[in-house]
Design a protein around this motif. Sequence first.
Motif, PDB file in Angstrom:
ATOM      1  N   UNK A 128       0.806  -1.225   0.000  1.00  0.00           N
ATOM      2  CA  UNK A 128       0.000   0.000   0.000  1.00  0.00           C
ATOM      3  C   UNK A 128       0.838   1.273   0.000  1.00  0.00           C
ATOM      4  N   UNK A 129       1.873   1.284   0.842  1.00  0.00           N
ATOM      5  CA  UNK A 129       2.656   2.510   0.953  1.00  0.00           C
ATOM      6  C   UNK A 129       3.364   2.824  -0.369  1.00  0.00           C
ATOM      7  N   UNK A 130       3.845   1.798  -1.049  1.00  0.00           N
ATOM      8  CA  UNK A 130       4.492   2.009  -2.354  1.00  0.00           C
ATOM      9  C   UNK A 130       3.501   2.380  -3.434  1.00  0.00           C
ATOM     10  N   UNK A 131       2.297   1.809  -3.366  1.00  0.00           N
ATOM     11  CA  UNK A 131       1.283   2.103  -4.378  1.00  0.00           C
ATOM     12  C   UNK A 131       0.784   3.541  -4.269  1.00  0.00           C
ATOM     13  N   UNK A 132       0.682   4.051  -3.042  1.00  0.00           N
ATOM     14  CA  UNK A 132       0.284   5.459  -2.865  1.00  0.00           C
ATOM     15  C   UNK A 132       1.350   6.372  -3.469  1.00  0.00           C
ATOM     16  N   UNK A 133       2.620   6.004  -3.256  1.00  0.00           N
ATOM     17  CA  UNK A 133       3.708   6.786  -3.856  1.00  0.00           C
ATOM     18  C   UNK A 133       3.646   6.717  -5.385  1.00  0.00           C
ATOM     19  N   UNK A 178      -5.793   4.204   7.960  1.00  0.00           N
ATOM     20  CA  UNK A 178      -4.438   3.639   7.925  1.00  0.00           C
ATOM     21  C   UNK A 178      -3.700   4.078   6.661  1.00  0.00           C
ATOM     22  N   UNK A 179      -4.375   3.963   5.523  1.00  0.00           N
ATOM     23  CA  UNK A 179      -3.730   4.388   4.282  1.00  0.00           C
ATOM     24  C   UNK A 179      -3.494   5.892   4.259  1.00  0.00           C
ATOM     25  N   UNK A 180      -4.401   6.651   4.863  1.00  0.00           N
ATOM     26  CA  UNK A 180      -4.194   8.096   4.962  1.00  0.00           C
ATOM     27  C   UNK A 180      -2.934   8.385   5.782  1.00  0.00           C
ATOM     28  N   UNK A 181      -2.746   7.591   6.861  1.00  0.00           N
ATOM     29  CA  UNK A 181      -1.545   7.754   7.671  1.00  0.00           C
ATOM     30  C   UNK A 181      -0.283   7.415   6.894  1.00  0.00           C
ATOM     31  N   UNK A 182      -0.355   6.361   6.029  1.00  0.00           N
ATOM     32  CA  UNK A 182       0.801   6.013   5.190  1.00  0.00           C
ATOM     33  C   UNK A 182       1.154   7.145   4.242  1.00  0.00           C
ATOM     34  N   UNK A 183       0.149   7.799   3.718  1.00  0.00           N
ATOM     35  CA  UNK A 183       0.425   8.899   2.783  1.00  0.00           C
ATOM     36  C   UNK A 183       1.125  10.060   3.486  1.00  0.00           C
ATOM     37  N   UNK A 184       0.744  10.351   4.723  1.00  0.00           N
ATOM     38  CA  UNK A 184       1.421  11.418   5.470  1.00  0.00           C
ATOM     39  C   UNK A 184       2.843  10.998   5.847  1.00  0.00           C
ATOM     40  N   UNK A 185       3.036   9.708   6.081  1.00  0.00           N
ATOM     41  CA  UNK A 185       4.398   9.223   6.322  1.00  0.00           C
ATOM     42  C   UNK A 185       5.273   9.515   5.099  1.00  0.00           C
TER      43      UNK A 185
END
Length: 608
Positions: A128-133, A178-185
């Motif tokens: 997920x974190x890579x896909x958001x990027x 959770x995904x919103x938090x990953x995007x802010x990370x």
Amino acid sequence: MRSPVRSYLLSLHESVSGADPFADHRLSRLRTAAAPEPESDPNVLYGADPTRIGIAMTTADGHTYGVGDSEVEFSIQSISKVFVYALALMDSGFDVVDSKIDVEPSGSAYNDISSESGSGRPKNPLINIGAIAAASLVRPAPGETVFSRVLATMSACAGRELRLDEDVLAADLRDGAHNRGLSWFLSSWGIIDGDPTTAFEDYTRQCAVTVTAVDLSVMAATFANLGVNPLTDERVFTEEVVERVLSVMTTCGMYDDSGDWVATVGLPAKSGVGGGIISVLPGQLGIATFSPPLDQHGNSAKGIIVHEEMSEDLGLHFVRAATVGRSSIRSHVTVDYSNSTVRRPAEADAVLAEHGDHAHLIELVGDLQFSGFEAVARLIGDLEDPLCVVLDFTKVDDLSRVTIASLHRLARAMSEAGIALAVVDADGLLAEHVEAMGIRSFAYRYAALSWAEDIVLRRYGDESCFYDPEYTHAPMLDSLEAQHRAVILDHLVKQRHRKGEVIRAIGADFDGIRFMRAGEVCTYSADGDLLAVLRAGTTFGEFALNPDGGQPFDMIATSATTLDFLPADAIDRIGIEDPAAAAALWRSITVNGYTRLAQAVRGEAQTQ
């Protein structure tokens, strides 16, 4: 004819549908001993029907098979990641994308914060974190949005216009903390510049696109076809992008189950929590499954079993798979065009010219694997009203166990459809299997084509189309008046030849006419090519009268052969003693010779 590939998929669907993938002993026979068993309670998202299961497969030349719930719609979810990653590579370039996203397996769950220490760079684009990027690296054209570009690209891969499921989108946005938090990370590390809300929302939208298993199989086949949709011929991605994406799918596509997947299935793949899985055999096909219950890794439990079974049954693991299936068919002709060179009565020639298109010869080449033989089975299934098919394996280098199993299924389907099947198998590749398959096997192509011609003649001809296996005198003489025929018969000398004996050699002078009563004689060119096959009722010898050097072909007995021989000096005597009988004889010989010459020319053309 019932497709043997579809029959296989239906059988697989039935067996997997009735299996419990969460039982102590799973249907799959392939998972490694160290692989953890799925959780005992399946996870089903978005209110999906847990009994649904669909299987679809699309070949690199654009033919799709679908069984079960293959056209039921569901949300694509994380499968979208591979298409958006490809789009990011296309739009931003490899250097930029690689500076933001690594390509290493994470070894952890799909929603973990798996990133590079000291840089925040996500481990790979399929978590997920890579896909958001990756979503943040899509560059829309003026007037476009990121999501409209993503949707258009996925639609191009599917070959039809896909749509957004607003209900799924609303649920994912509501529960997406959770995904919103990953995007802010990602923003905190500078992977995403500024406010990452737009990237989060674009990622959430891409996951809410609605697809079917059939759609996904076409999308997977677009990767298999090096970025070109096999249905529309539209290039969606460059070959370099496809190579990168498939590489990452191989090592990272199934999250923390990727290692076991590679060991057991051996195909680049991607799963989604909507219940879908795609896998790709480069150059050959794309596979997609839909079954909502998920295992502990977030992968479709029954979908995994289907892919494992197909990989094992069809030899799809990348260490076994061969080249593109379309190259397996070297030629396809019918017997009205490519005949056996067996000399037949004029009545038979007429029937074969009119109805020979019901008998087919398919010449195969190379190392046959599943996708190559699938193309053969599909070709046969598309034939219009075939009576019989000959598969020529002469130029086939090797047959895998998968191909032999596929041939078993094809033979069974053809038998049920009333279509006769034979093979040309000079090297004995199928010697241990033809009896069980119930098919004919021939060492030589001409013999198999003669078999096919006989089938056509029995269906559309009558007794006049066949020479008897043995004659008391030459049928060619039947056209003569009785008194003239009697003169000729008085001068005939019986000859017998053993199998392999040369009856007439190239360059020999004319020595007379031979009328075959029994046996078989083959005609060969100076290069050793088979030109014609003569059997009881046929005549030869007159070609040696040509002015360019005598006998033009070698004539060799290929079985014990009995001839009636009319010597040259006897023909000369008849010309003096009974000119009318001699003229009638030469008239009949001329007609026969023109027929033989035409057949010899056709035979020579077939060797080119």
